[in-house]
Design a protein around this motif. Sequence first.
Motif, mmCIF file in Angstrom:
data_model
loop_
_atom_site.group_PDB
_atom_site.id
_atom_site.type_symbol
_atom_site.label_atom_id
_atom_site.label_comp_id
_atom_site.label_asym_id
_atom_site.label_seq_id
_atom_site.Cartn_x
_atom_site.Cartn_y
_atom_site.Cartn_z
ATOM 1 N N UNK A 33 -0.942 -7.535 -2.453
ATOM 2 C CA UNK A 33 -1.452 -6.972 -3.543
ATOM 3 C C UNK A 33 -2.127 -5.580 -3.218
ATOM 4 N N UNK A 34 -2.805 -5.677 -2.366
ATOM 5 C CA UNK A 34 -3.839 -4.437 -1.959
ATOM 6 C C UNK A 34 -2.752 -3.308 -1.435
ATOM 7 N N UNK A 35 -1.662 -3.683 -0.492
ATOM 8 C CA UNK A 35 -0.898 -2.726 -0.188
ATOM 9 C C UNK A 35 -0.267 -2.027 -1.299
ATOM 10 N N UNK A 36 0.224 -2.731 -2.418
ATOM 11 C CA UNK A 36 0.707 -2.310 -3.635
ATOM 12 C C UNK A 36 0.087 -1.291 -4.483
ATOM 13 N N UNK A 37 -1.245 -1.770 -4.503
ATOM 14 C CA UNK A 37 -1.963 -0.939 -5.545
ATOM 15 C C UNK A 37 -3.182 -0.259 -5.057
ATOM 16 N N UNK A 38 -3.187 -0.141 -3.823
ATOM 17 C CA UNK A 38 -4.281 1.130 -3.250
ATOM 18 C C UNK A 38 -3.725 2.133 -2.336
ATOM 19 N N UNK A 39 -3.997 3.119 -2.526
ATOM 20 C CA UNK A 39 -3.914 4.100 -1.656
ATOM 21 C C UNK A 39 -5.078 4.379 -0.677
#
Length: 223
Positions: A95-101
Amino acid sequence: MDKICLERFDSYGYARYICTSCYHCESKMGISYCSIKMRGCCSYFPKFELIDIHRMVKSAEGLNVLNRIIDNPGTVVYSYYIHAKGYFDKEGYEKYIKTNDDDSGIKDKTIFFRACPFVKSGFGCTLPPVYRNYVCNFFICDEVMSKVTDDEIKERYVRERERFVKWAEWENRSLEAILSERHINLRNNLEECIKVLQDVPLTIFEFAQLKELSVFDTDEKEA
């Protein structure tokens, strides 16, 4: 002002680097987005090699630690080492990889979602230092090392760590040869390996005397 120093376990020919900064870790590697908070840099899943197991089998305390490592649900016993896998929040990571830059500068973002099986939040490692592997005992993060102003002594710490690692690799090969000659290994003949290692004397590594290092924060450096 924090300190880095060498703590020796002379009867085992072993040691560790103590860093007082770890008690109030501000390293990027210490960031934890998983359920285990305040775990410092202990996102690493430790690998216990023959040299570590050799120390453990020399005492009742060490054997208890070895049993605890083996009983860990994520532990895998290989022929000549034991890998203790711990906690990983895969769902949180994805989830973090998909939603965070993320521009933290750390390539492996899984470390934010992992924790060693033997770390306790706010306490640190629950294994006695003499039975930890050398990765755990000699790691000092780059953020802390960048705050050390005495380059000469800092380099001595780095060289001493490298010297021990080279010796440990040689010692591991020697212990593996002893077991291999008897056609036994940890995976298939754990109890036999323990008995053999109990009879093999510990080879004592002599650590150099290292001066204490001072770790300055930015304000102290500029003062």
